[in-house]
Design a protein around this motif. Structure first.
Motif, PDB file in Angstrom:
ATOM      1  N   PHE A  80       0.853  -1.183   0.000  1.00  0.00           N
ATOM      2  CA  PHE A  80       0.000   0.000   0.000  1.00  0.00           C
ATOM      3  C   PHE A  80       0.895   1.242   0.000  1.00  0.00           C
ATOM      4  CE2 PHE A  80      -2.860  -3.201   1.458  1.00  0.00           C
ATOM      5  CZ  PHE A  80      -4.129  -2.785   1.080  1.00  0.00           C
ATOM      6  N   ILE A  81       0.570   2.173  -0.879  1.00  0.00           N
ATOM      7  CA  ILE A  81       1.325   3.422  -0.983  1.00  0.00           C
ATOM      8  C   ILE A  81       0.371   4.579  -0.699  1.00  0.00           C
ATOM      9  CG2 ILE A  81       2.701   4.906  -2.483  1.00  0.00           C
ATOM     10  CD1 ILE A  81       3.515   2.433  -4.049  1.00  0.00           C
ATOM     11  N   ARG A  82       0.782   5.447   0.246  1.00  0.00           N
ATOM     12  CA  ARG A  82      -0.051   6.592   0.622  1.00  0.00           C
ATOM     13  C   ARG A  82       0.846   7.818   0.806  1.00  0.00           C
ATOM     14  NH1 ARG A  82      -2.029   2.100   3.759  1.00  0.00           N
ATOM     15  NH2 ARG A  82      -0.262   2.387   5.175  1.00  0.00           N
TER      16      ARG A  82
ATOM     17  N   ILE B 184      -0.373  11.206   9.430  1.00  0.00           N
ATOM     18  CA  ILE B 184      -1.614  11.707   8.832  1.00  0.00           C
ATOM     19  C   ILE B 184      -1.559  11.426   7.335  1.00  0.00           C
ATOM     20  CG2 ILE B 184      -2.991  13.748   8.290  1.00  0.00           C
ATOM     21  CD1 ILE B 184      -3.247  13.046  11.152  1.00  0.00           C
ATOM     22  N   VAL B 185      -2.546  10.688   6.834  1.00  0.00           N
ATOM     23  CA  VAL B 185      -2.652  10.452   5.399  1.00  0.00           C
ATOM     24  C   VAL B 185      -3.279  11.701   4.799  1.00  0.00           C
ATOM     25  CG1 VAL B 185      -3.641   9.006   3.592  1.00  0.00           C
ATOM     26  CG2 VAL B 185      -2.900   7.974   5.737  1.00  0.00           C
ATOM     27  N   THR B 186      -2.467  12.453   4.087  1.00  0.00           N
ATOM     28  CA  THR B 186      -2.918  13.763   3.612  1.00  0.00           C
ATOM     29  C   THR B 186      -3.571  13.715   2.234  1.00  0.00           C
ATOM     30  OG1 THR B 186      -0.673  14.151   2.779  1.00  0.00           O
ATOM     31  CG2 THR B 186      -1.189  14.981   4.970  1.00  0.00           C
ATOM     32  N   GLY B 187      -3.252  12.705   1.449  1.00  0.00           N
ATOM     33  CA  GLY B 187      -3.882  12.604   0.138  1.00  0.00           C
ATOM     34  C   GLY B 187      -5.225  11.903   0.230  1.00  0.00           C
ATOM     35  N   TYR B 188      -6.019  12.033  -0.785  1.00  0.00           N
ATOM     36  CA  TYR B 188      -7.323  11.382  -0.813  1.00  0.00           C
ATOM     37  C   TYR B 188      -7.352  10.212  -1.798  1.00  0.00           C
ATOM     38  CZ  TYR B 188      -8.873  15.247   2.037  1.00  0.00           C
ATOM     39  OH  TYR B 188      -9.001  16.148   3.059  1.00  0.00           O
ATOM     40  N   ARG B 189      -6.158   9.763  -2.170  1.00  0.00           N
ATOM     41  CA  ARG B 189      -6.025   8.580  -3.020  1.00  0.00           C
ATOM     42  C   ARG B 189      -4.944   7.686  -2.429  1.00  0.00           C
ATOM     43  NH1 ARG B 189      -8.621   9.102  -7.855  1.00  0.00           N
ATOM     44  NH2 ARG B 189      -9.283  11.201  -8.428  1.00  0.00           N
ATOM     45  N   TRP B 190      -5.119   6.386  -2.576  1.00  0.00           N
ATOM     46  CA  TRP B 190      -4.095   5.447  -2.158  1.00  0.00           C
ATOM     47  C   TRP B 190      -3.828   4.477  -3.299  1.00  0.00           C
ATOM     48  CZ3 TRP B 190      -5.523   0.237  -1.802  1.00  0.00           C
ATOM     49  CH2 TRP B 190      -6.898  -0.026  -1.765  1.00  0.00           C
ATOM     50  N   TYR B 191      -2.697   3.790  -3.219  1.00  0.00           N
ATOM     51  CA  TYR B 191      -2.235   2.964  -4.325  1.00  0.00           C
ATOM     52  C   TYR B 191      -1.816   1.588  -3.803  1.00  0.00           C
ATOM     53  CZ  TYR B 191      -2.076   7.570  -6.476  1.00  0.00           C
ATOM     54  OH  TYR B 191      -2.414   8.822  -6.931  1.00  0.00           O
ATOM     55  N   PHE B 192      -1.906   0.606  -4.687  1.00  0.00           N
ATOM     56  CA  PHE B 192      -1.486  -0.757  -4.362  1.00  0.00           C
ATOM     57  C   PHE B 192      -0.532  -1.211  -5.456  1.00  0.00           C
ATOM     58  CE2 PHE B 192      -2.127  -5.436  -4.383  1.00  0.00           C
ATOM     59  CZ  PHE B 192      -1.762  -5.695  -3.068  1.00  0.00           C
ATOM     60  N   ALA B 193       0.714  -1.536  -5.066  1.00  0.00           N
ATOM     61  CA  ALA B 193       1.742  -1.909  -6.033  1.00  0.00           C
ATOM     62  C   ALA B 193       2.155  -3.362  -5.822  1.00  0.00           C
ATOM     63  CB  ALA B 193       2.960  -1.008  -5.891  1.00  0.00           C
TER      64      ALA B 193
ATOM     65  N   ALA C 155       6.599  -7.574 -14.452  1.00  0.00           N
ATOM     66  CA  ALA C 155       5.969  -6.265 -14.649  1.00  0.00           C
ATOM     67  C   ALA C 155       5.588  -5.660 -13.309  1.00  0.00           C
ATOM     68  CB  ALA C 155       4.735  -6.390 -15.538  1.00  0.00           C
ATOM     69  N   ILE C 156       5.602  -4.343 -13.252  1.00  0.00           N
ATOM     70  CA  ILE C 156       5.130  -3.631 -12.069  1.00  0.00           C
ATOM     71  C   ILE C 156       3.682  -3.208 -12.304  1.00  0.00           C
ATOM     72  CG2 ILE C 156       5.985  -1.395 -12.879  1.00  0.00           C
ATOM     73  CD1 ILE C 156       5.964  -2.570  -9.223  1.00  0.00           C
ATOM     74  N   LEU C 157       2.829  -3.514 -11.368  1.00  0.00           N
ATOM     75  CA  LEU C 157       1.410  -3.150 -11.445  1.00  0.00           C
ATOM     76  C   LEU C 157       1.113  -2.162 -10.328  1.00  0.00           C
ATOM     77  CD1 LEU C 157      -1.600  -3.658 -12.408  1.00  0.00           C
ATOM     78  CD2 LEU C 157      -1.696  -5.358 -10.569  1.00  0.00           C
ATOM     79  N   ILE C 158       0.504  -1.041 -10.674  1.00  0.00           N
ATOM     80  CA  ILE C 158       0.094  -0.043  -9.680  1.00  0.00           C
ATOM     81  C   ILE C 158      -1.374   0.289  -9.908  1.00  0.00           C
ATOM     82  CG2 ILE C 158       0.465   2.266  -8.747  1.00  0.00           C
ATOM     83  CD1 ILE C 158       3.342   2.095  -9.613  1.00  0.00           C
ATOM     84  N   LEU C 159      -2.172   0.072  -8.878  1.00  0.00           N
ATOM     85  CA  LEU C 159      -3.602   0.354  -8.919  1.00  0.00           C
ATOM     86  C   LEU C 159      -3.909   1.545  -8.021  1.00  0.00           C
ATOM     87  CD1 LEU C 159      -4.923  -3.315  -8.612  1.00  0.00           C
ATOM     88  CD2 LEU C 159      -4.599  -1.979 -10.708  1.00  0.00           C
ATOM     89  N   GLU C 160      -4.978   2.273  -8.347  1.00  0.00           N
ATOM     90  CA  GLU C 160      -5.310   3.522  -7.661  1.00  0.00           C
ATOM     91  C   GLU C 160      -6.766   3.508  -7.208  1.00  0.00           C
ATOM     92  OE1 GLU C 160      -5.140   8.294  -8.776  1.00  0.00           O
ATOM     93  OE2 GLU C 160      -5.571   6.797 -10.324  1.00  0.00           O
ATOM     94  N   SER C 161      -7.016   4.050  -6.008  1.00  0.00           N
ATOM     95  CA  SER C 161      -8.393   4.125  -5.496  1.00  0.00           C
ATOM     96  C   SER C 161      -8.534   5.351  -4.603  1.00  0.00           C
ATOM     97  CB  SER C 161      -8.748   2.865  -4.697  1.00  0.00           C
ATOM     98  OG  SER C 161     -10.051   2.978  -4.147  1.00  0.00           O
TER      99      SER C 161
ATOM    100  N   THR D 164      -4.664   1.262   7.308  1.00  0.00           N
ATOM    101  CA  THR D 164      -3.743   0.756   8.327  1.00  0.00           C
ATOM    102  C   THR D 164      -2.899  -0.410   7.827  1.00  0.00           C
ATOM    103  OG1 THR D 164      -5.543  -0.633   9.190  1.00  0.00           O
ATOM    104  CG2 THR D 164      -5.193   1.495  10.250  1.00  0.00           C
ATOM    105  N   CYS D 165      -3.079  -0.833   6.582  1.00  0.00           N
ATOM    106  CA  CYS D 165      -2.291  -1.945   6.025  1.00  0.00           C
ATOM    107  C   CYS D 165      -1.081  -1.397   5.271  1.00  0.00           C
ATOM    108  CB  CYS D 165      -3.137  -2.780   5.062  1.00  0.00           C
ATOM    109  SG  CYS D 165      -4.345  -3.827   5.867  1.00  0.00           S
ATOM    110  N   ARG D 166      -0.013  -2.165   5.264  1.00  0.00           N
ATOM    111  CA  ARG D 166       1.143  -1.801   4.462  1.00  0.00           C
ATOM    112  C   ARG D 166       1.411  -2.843   3.385  1.00  0.00           C
ATOM    113  NH1 ARG D 166       2.959   2.791   3.206  1.00  0.00           N
ATOM    114  NH2 ARG D 166       3.189   3.441   5.386  1.00  0.00           N
ATOM    115  N   GLN D 167       1.471  -4.117   3.775  1.00  0.00           N
ATOM    116  CA  GLN D 167       1.673  -5.195   2.810  1.00  0.00           C
ATOM    117  C   GLN D 167       0.563  -6.211   2.986  1.00  0.00           C
ATOM    118  OE1 GLN D 167       5.373  -7.355   3.107  1.00  0.00           O
ATOM    119  NE2 GLN D 167       5.481  -7.706   0.904  1.00  0.00           N
TER     120      GLN D 167
END
Length: 398
Positions: free
Chosen positions: A52-54, A243-252, A296-302, A311-314
């Motif tokens: 998870f990327i935030r 503090i998660v300041t963005g309103y989008r998170w990513y899963f790589a 390949a690297i896959l990055i998804l956005e939500s 609260t998750c990282r991996q």
């Protein structure tokens, strides 16, 4: 003597007949087995383990023990209190006792408002039943968030149910006494406590894992499978939380070449996290790019900011490469006639060959689209022959 030979002959003939009948029955049992063609839906899943990327801002802490004031995933305004730190244990205990007194005061104040507001007993009974059902549902689903508040609300309702207007003066006296105790308790720990406030507005996460300054959104366009494999936490990334300041998170995640090919030309990808829930999530495909080693690297956005995701990282995830619906054809039923793959179905006592083309396959079965009717191809509830010898089209099965 002749009589004995006659009896022996009869017994021999009977034995032969029994053997023949047994062989016929046994051959029929062994040769002809059928199964109905039933429609099913299957998911073609790609299991991955990703990160998870935030965009996060660290919250610096204080010396001493801490009590968090906000739960993980709660929205915090800039400058809002996140935690209180105590310089000694006695101050922390005084704070805990004061908080317990505050909960009791809230319960009494709510009960007092119901009594003075004239709420009848039938309405209170219904509220109590609804609150019990809500608590039971949360606990049965394993959702502990908000249970303490729900239990406090139930206490408030029960307290007011057993009281009447005649108890008004007693409630007022007890409320005044609790207010004095709370004021005294707060003054006892005020000099030995300090508050940590939110540096930015966003979603609060208690504690740190060292990746807050490593897995940032600046990596999204340059991340590769090799970089993801080599991730290490930053030992200097410490604090009371972030503090998660963005309103989008990513899963790589890293995909094999064949897995990546199944997701090409997609705009969105559906997935779920089995260890969190079975909730199907639709995420935008932000980036899918092959690396030097063929992976390949896959990055998804939500932008669905759910507390469990914050609260998750991996985490393990199942990506849905496709969803297929069709008639399930066991591998044992597959036959070939004149170079055409198909199945034999039993129509009454006649075997009929029906060509098929499958849309999905596993080691044990195939999925075949259902025909418009039984005359036009394999149709629902057709009796497919999974075991039989010398099968032929239009052959009568005795």
């Amino acid at each position: 003597m002749k009589q004995i030979r006659k009896v022996l002959g009869i017994l021999a003939v009977a034995a032969i007949l029994i053997y023949v009948v047994w062989q016929v029955a046994n051959n029929l049992t062994e040769q002809i087995k059928t199964v109905d063609a039933m429609e099913i839906t299957v998911e073609d899943k790609i299991p991955v383990r990703g990160w998870f990327i935030r965009q996060q801002t660290l919250v610096e802490g204080r010396d001493g023990t801490a009590e968090y004031l906000l739960p993980d995933g709660e929205k915090a305004a800039k400058g809002e209190r996140l935690a209180v730190f105590f310089s000694d244990e006695s101050a922390r205990q005084a704070y805990a006792q004061t908080q317990a007194l505050q909960s009791r005061l809230d319960a009494l104040s709510y009960a007092y408002s119901l009594i003075t507001g004239g709420t009848d007993s039938l309405k209170l009974d219904q509220r109590i039943a609804d609150q019990i059902a809500a608590l039971d549902g949360s606990l049965s689903a394993g959702e502990t968030r908000g249970v303490a508040e729900g239990y406090a609300a139930l206490q408030q309702l029960v307290a007011s149910r057993g009281s009447t207007g005649a108890d008004k003066e007693r409630f007022e006296e007890r409320i005044a006494a609790l207010q004095q105790e709370i004021a005294a308790g707060r003054s006892s720990y005020a000099s030995a406590s300090s508050y940590v406030k939110a540096p930015e507005s966003g979603y609060f996460i208690s504690g740190t894992d060292g990746y807050e300054t490593v897995l940032t959104t600046e990596l999204l366009d340059t991340l590769t499978p090799e970089k993801l494999d080599a991730l290490q936490p930053d030992p200097a990334s410490t604090g009371v939380g972030s503090i998660v300041t963005g309103y989008r998170w990513y899963f790589a995640a890293v995909l094999e070449k064949e897995q990546a090919a199944a997701l090409q030309q997609r705009e969105t990808v559906q997935l779920y996290f089995p260890e969190l829930s079975r909730r199907l999530l639709t995420m935008r495909l932000y980036r899918l790019q092959s690396g030097d080693d063929g992976r390949a690297i896959l990055i998804l956005e939500s932008d669905e900011m759910l507390p469990d995701y914050l609260t998750c990282r991996q985490q393990d995830a199942d990506l849905l490469a496709g969803t297929y619906t069709g008639l399930k054809v066991p591998a044992q039923a597959l036959r070939q006639k004149d170079g055409q793959w198909g199945v034999y179905v039993l129509d009454g006592s006649v075997a009929e060959f029906k060509p098929i083309q499958w849309i999905y396959q596993t080691e044990s079965y195939y999925l075949v689209p259902s025909a418009e009717s039984a005359k036009k191809g394999l149709y629902r509830y057709d009796r497919m022959i999974t075991q039989g010898k010398d099968l032929a089209d239009e052959k009568v099965i005795q």
